[in-house]
Write a protein that holds these residues in place. Sequence first.
Motif, PDB file in Angstrom:
ATOM      1  N   GLU A  27      -8.999  -4.417   0.630  1.00  0.00           N
ATOM      2  CA  GLU A  27     -10.310  -4.650   0.013  1.00  0.00           C
ATOM      3  C   GLU A  27     -11.272  -5.287   1.004  1.00  0.00           C
ATOM      4  N   ARG A  28     -10.770  -6.265   1.770  1.00  0.00           N
ATOM      5  CA  ARG A  28     -11.630  -6.939   2.756  1.00  0.00           C
ATOM      6  C   ARG A  28     -12.052  -5.991   3.879  1.00  0.00           C
ATOM      7  N   ALA A  29     -11.257  -4.949   4.084  1.00  0.00           N
ATOM      8  CA  ALA A  29     -11.582  -3.957   5.111  1.00  0.00           C
ATOM      9  C   ALA A  29     -12.575  -2.913   4.597  1.00  0.00           C
ATOM     10  N   GLY A  30     -13.045  -3.080   3.360  1.00  0.00           N
ATOM     11  CA  GLY A  30     -14.004  -2.143   2.809  1.00  0.00           C
ATOM     12  C   GLY A  30     -13.396  -1.116   1.874  1.00  0.00           C
ATOM     13  N   GLY A  31     -12.119  -1.270   1.565  1.00  0.00           N
ATOM     14  CA  GLY A  31     -11.456  -0.363   0.647  1.00  0.00           C
ATOM     15  C   GLY A  31     -11.298   1.054   1.139  1.00  0.00           C
ATOM     16  N   PRO A  32     -10.824   1.251   2.386  1.00  0.00           N
ATOM     17  CA  PRO A  32     -10.617   2.629   2.866  1.00  0.00           C
ATOM     18  C   PRO A  32      -9.603   3.361   1.992  1.00  0.00           C
ATOM     19  N   THR A  33      -9.805   4.643   1.813  1.00  0.00           N
ATOM     20  CA  THR A  33      -8.876   5.426   1.014  1.00  0.00           C
ATOM     21  C   THR A  33      -7.550   5.555   1.746  1.00  0.00           C
ATOM     22  N   TYR A  34      -6.503   5.876   0.989  1.00  0.00           N
ATOM     23  CA  TYR A  34      -5.207   6.082   1.629  1.00  0.00           C
ATOM     24  C   TYR A  34      -5.211   7.326   2.505  1.00  0.00           C
ATOM     25  N   ARG A  35      -6.082   8.265   2.199  1.00  0.00           N
ATOM     26  CA  ARG A  35      -6.220   9.419   3.091  1.00  0.00           C
ATOM     27  C   ARG A  35      -6.754   8.969   4.446  1.00  0.00           C
ATOM     28  N   SER A  38      -4.041   7.084   6.246  1.00  0.00           N
ATOM     29  CA  SER A  38      -3.051   8.032   6.750  1.00  0.00           C
ATOM     30  C   SER A  38      -3.510   8.670   8.047  1.00  0.00           C
ATOM     31  N   ALA A  39      -4.804   9.009   8.118  1.00  0.00           N
ATOM     32  CA  ALA A  39      -5.336   9.609   9.341  1.00  0.00           C
ATOM     33  C   ALA A  39      -5.284   8.633  10.510  1.00  0.00           C
ATOM     34  N   LEU A  40      -5.433   7.344  10.219  1.00  0.00           N
ATOM     35  CA  LEU A  40      -5.433   6.331  11.275  1.00  0.00           C
ATOM     36  C   LEU A  40      -4.028   5.966  11.734  1.00  0.00           C
ATOM     37  N   THR A  41      -3.064   6.030  10.808  1.00  0.00           N
ATOM     38  CA  THR A  41      -1.717   5.535  11.114  1.00  0.00           C
ATOM     39  C   THR A  41      -0.693   6.632  11.348  1.00  0.00           C
ATOM     40  N   HIS A  42      -0.984   7.852  10.866  1.00  0.00           N
ATOM     41  CA  HIS A  42      -0.049   8.978  10.936  1.00  0.00           C
ATOM     42  C   HIS A  42       1.145   8.805   9.998  1.00  0.00           C
ATOM     43  N   TYR A  43       1.050   7.846   9.069  1.00  0.00           N
ATOM     44  CA  TYR A  43       2.006   7.769   7.966  1.00  0.00           C
ATOM     45  C   TYR A  43       1.401   8.493   6.768  1.00  0.00           C
ATOM     46  N   SER A  44       2.235   8.985   5.867  1.00  0.00           N
ATOM     47  CA  SER A  44       1.725   9.732   4.721  1.00  0.00           C
ATOM     48  C   SER A  44       0.973   8.806   3.767  1.00  0.00           C
ATOM     49  N   GLU A  45       0.092   9.413   2.965  1.00  0.00           N
ATOM     50  CA  GLU A  45      -0.623   8.643   1.946  1.00  0.00           C
ATOM     51  C   GLU A  45       0.373   7.995   0.981  1.00  0.00           C
ATOM     52  N   ALA A  46       1.427   8.736   0.633  1.00  0.00           N
ATOM     53  CA  ALA A  46       2.418   8.208  -0.315  1.00  0.00           C
ATOM     54  C   ALA A  46       3.112   6.969   0.252  1.00  0.00           C
ATOM     55  N   ALA A  47       3.494   7.015   1.538  1.00  0.00           N
ATOM     56  CA  ALA A  47       4.190   5.873   2.144  1.00  0.00           C
ATOM     57  C   ALA A  47       3.297   4.641   2.163  1.00  0.00           C
ATOM     58  N   LEU A  48       2.010   4.842   2.443  1.00  0.00           N
ATOM     59  CA  LEU A  48       1.088   3.713   2.535  1.00  0.00           C
ATOM     60  C   LEU A  48       0.758   3.142   1.162  1.00  0.00           C
ATOM     61  N   SER A  49       0.582   4.015   0.168  1.00  0.00           N
ATOM     62  CA  SER A  49       0.292   3.503  -1.172  1.00  0.00           C
ATOM     63  C   SER A  49       1.510   2.799  -1.753  1.00  0.00           C
ATOM     64  N   GLN A  50       2.718   3.307  -1.460  1.00  0.00           N
ATOM     65  CA  GLN A  50       3.932   2.651  -1.943  1.00  0.00           C
ATOM     66  C   GLN A  50       4.123   1.275  -1.311  1.00  0.00           C
ATOM     67  N   CYS A  70      -6.238  -1.637   8.720  1.00  0.00           N
ATOM     68  CA  CYS A  70      -7.183  -2.458   7.957  1.00  0.00           C
ATOM     69  C   CYS A  70      -7.753  -3.612   8.777  1.00  0.00           C
ATOM     70  N   GLY A  71      -7.441  -3.646  10.074  1.00  0.00           N
ATOM     71  CA  GLY A  71      -8.015  -4.664  10.951  1.00  0.00           C
ATOM     72  C   GLY A  71      -7.374  -6.027  10.855  1.00  0.00           C
ATOM     73  N   GLY A  72      -6.157  -6.102  10.320  1.00  0.00           N
ATOM     74  CA  GLY A  72      -5.472  -7.379  10.205  1.00  0.00           C
ATOM     75  C   GLY A  72      -4.696  -7.737  11.459  1.00  0.00           C
ATOM     76  N   SER A  73      -4.168  -8.951  11.491  1.00  0.00           N
ATOM     77  CA  SER A  73      -3.377  -9.432  12.616  1.00  0.00           C
ATOM     78  C   SER A  73      -1.922  -9.012  12.445  1.00  0.00           C
ATOM     79  N   GLU A  74      -1.424  -8.179  13.348  1.00  0.00           N
ATOM     80  CA  GLU A  74      -0.033  -7.711  13.237  1.00  0.00           C
ATOM     81  C   GLU A  74       0.949  -8.868  13.387  1.00  0.00           C
ATOM     82  N   GLU A  75       0.655  -9.792  14.288  1.00  0.00           N
ATOM     83  CA  GLU A  75       1.561 -10.935  14.501  1.00  0.00           C
ATOM     84  C   GLU A  75       1.675 -11.768  13.224  1.00  0.00           C
ATOM     85  N   GLU A  76       0.528 -12.034  12.597  1.00  0.00           N
ATOM     86  CA  GLU A  76       0.542 -12.813  11.359  1.00  0.00           C
ATOM     87  C   GLU A  76       1.294 -12.082  10.257  1.00  0.00           C
TER      88      GLU A  76
END
Length: 233
Positions: A27-35, A38-50, A70-76
Motif C-alpha cells: 500500500e505504501r508503494a502505491g498499491g501496484p497490481t500483482y501483475r 510479477s513483471a518486476l520480480t519474474h515470480y507468478s502473480e499467484a505466488a506473490l498474492s499467496q 515494493c521498494g522495501g529494505s531486503e535486510e530488514e
Amino acid sequence: MPRKERPLDAGDSAVLAFARELRSLRERAGGPTYRRLSALTHYSEAALSQAASGRKRPTLPVTLAYVRACGGSEEEWERRWHAAAEAEPRPEQDPGAPCAGLTAFGQQDADRFFGRDRLIDRLTRLAGDERVVVVVGASGAGKSSLLRAGLMPRLGDRDALFTPGPSPMQECERALRDAAEDTVLVVDQFEEIFTLCEDRDTRRRFVDRLTAHRVVLGARSPPCPATPSGSTR
C-alpha cells in the motif's frame, strides 16, 4: 479492473501479522497490481498474492522479491522473515521418528539419517581430496540433509557450514570466525548468491574468499524445460 484482494482472516498469528505487514508495504508503494509485481520480480502473480494471503509463511526468496519490487529494505525484511519463522508454533514430533517430514535433517540427526552411506563415503573422500566439490540436485532431493546430517558429522571439527543469503561475505566471515586452517567450508543453498545477492562485485569477492579453502557447495539444479506440445521426446 484488478480483483480486490481477499481480506485477511482474524487473528494475531505470526503468519497473519507477516501478511499484514507485506500488504501494508505494498500500500505504501502505491498499491501496484500483482501483475506489475510479477513483471518486476519474474515470480507468478499467484505466488506473490499467496505471499500476503496469511495462509502460510512465504518462502524467503519470494518475500524478498515482493519487498524489492515494493521498494522495501531486503535486510530488514529478511530479519522479519526469520522472526516470523521462530514465532510459528512447532508441530509436535516424536524424537524417535526416523523421518523429519519436510524438514531437512541436521547434524544432530546423524544417527537417524541412513540409507546413503556409500554417497556419504564418496562425498567425504572428495571433500578431503578436492579443493571444490559441488552437490547438485532438484529442490527437495535431500541436498541439505546430505550435507548436514551426512557429511558434517564425518568432518568432525573441521567443518563450517552456512548459507549465503543476501550478504554472503558477512555469512562467510561469521562461519570462519573460529575456524581452523584446514576447515572445509560447507555452503548450503549456494544458488542464493544469484537469487538473493544482487551485487556482482560482492559475488566475485565471495567466490574469491571461498577459493582460499576447501569447499563443498550444495546447489539447486534449475528445473527442466517443459517439453513442447507435440514433441515425441
